[in-house]
Design a protein around this motif. Structure first.
Motif, PDB file in Angstrom:
ATOM      1  N   TYR A 185       0.843  -1.216   0.028  1.00 14.13           N
ATOM      2  CA  TYR A 185       0.142  -0.085  -0.175  1.00 14.13           C
ATOM      3  C   TYR A 185       0.948   1.218  -0.155  1.00 14.13           C
ATOM      4  N   ARG A 186       0.477   2.480  -0.197  1.00 12.35           N
ATOM      5  CA  ARG A 186       1.276   3.667  -0.101  1.00 12.35           C
ATOM      6  C   ARG A 186       0.124   5.019   0.346  1.00 12.35           C
ATOM      7  N   GLN A 187       0.985   5.793   0.760  1.00 11.88           N
ATOM      8  CA  GLN A 187       0.202   6.841   1.196  1.00 11.88           C
ATOM      9  C   GLN A 187       1.069   8.117   0.836  1.00 11.88           C
ATOM     10  N   LYS A 239      -3.186  12.543   1.592  1.00  9.72           N
ATOM     11  CA  LYS A 239      -4.057  11.671   0.756  1.00  9.72           C
ATOM     12  C   LYS A 239      -4.176  10.233   1.678  1.00  9.72           C
ATOM     13  N   GLN A 240      -5.347   9.685   1.240  1.00 13.89           N
ATOM     14  CA  GLN A 240      -5.447   8.330   1.954  1.00 13.89           C
ATOM     15  C   GLN A 240      -4.530   7.237   1.598  1.00 13.89           C
ATOM     16  N   ARG A 241      -4.444   6.307   2.440  1.00 11.16           N
ATOM     17  CA  ARG A 241      -3.522   4.891   1.954  1.00 11.16           C
ATOM     18  C   ARG A 241      -4.370   4.399   0.690  1.00 11.16           C
ATOM     19  N   GLU A 242      -3.663   3.944  -0.055  1.00 14.05           N
ATOM     20  CA  GLU A 242      -4.306   3.171  -1.326  1.00 14.05           C
ATOM     21  C   GLU A 242      -3.389   1.974  -1.339  1.00 14.05           C
ATOM     22  N   ALA A 271       5.559   8.732  -2.166  1.00 14.63           N
ATOM     23  CA  ALA A 271       4.739   8.277  -1.113  1.00 14.63           C
ATOM     24  C   ALA A 271       5.689   7.360  -0.240  1.00 14.63           C
TER      25      ALA A 271
END
Length: 121
Positions: free
Chosen positions: A37-39, A43-46, A91
């Motif tokens: 995952y990345r943040q 921004k929200q973690r995606e 990120a």
């Protein structure tokens, strides 16, 4: 005590490549699915990509064709090969894993502490 430790982040120019690793350690019986995952700031973690114990993979649309997720079950380690990186890929990248601590215990979700990836234009 189970730990997930990411490594391999850093600063790279646009179009460059990086390979992230996520190593799981501790009292582990087995690991099911693992994921990246990345943040980005603000921004929200995606989701980036996930991989099952059997090697089936799934990617977020924006990463398809540029990122490759893989794992070495014998080493309890997962990788993310990132090619053709873009500034918008900047990120903190996190890994997670569904881990069985014993043969009969339900799996628990563990997260790593994250590794910074910065792509300059």
């Amino acid at each position: 005590q189970v730990q997930l430790v990411e490594s391999g982040g850093g600063l790279v120019q646009s179009g460059g490549s990086l390979r992230l690793s996520c190593a799981a350690s501790g009292s582990i019986f087995s690991i099911n699915a693992m994921g990246w995952y990345r943040q980005a700031p603000g921004k929200q973690r995606e989701l980036v990509a996930i991989i099952t114990v059997g090697g089936a993979t799934n990617y977020a649309d924006s990463m398809k064709g540029r990122f490759t997720i893989s794992r070495d079950n014998a080493k309890n380690t997962m990788y993310l090969q990132m090619d053709n990186l873009k500034p918008e890929d900047t990120a903190v990248y996190y890994c997670n894993a569904m881990i069985h601590l014993t043969a009969t215990a339900n799996p628990r979700l563990y997260w790593g502490q994250g590794t910074q990836v910065t792509v300059s234009s």
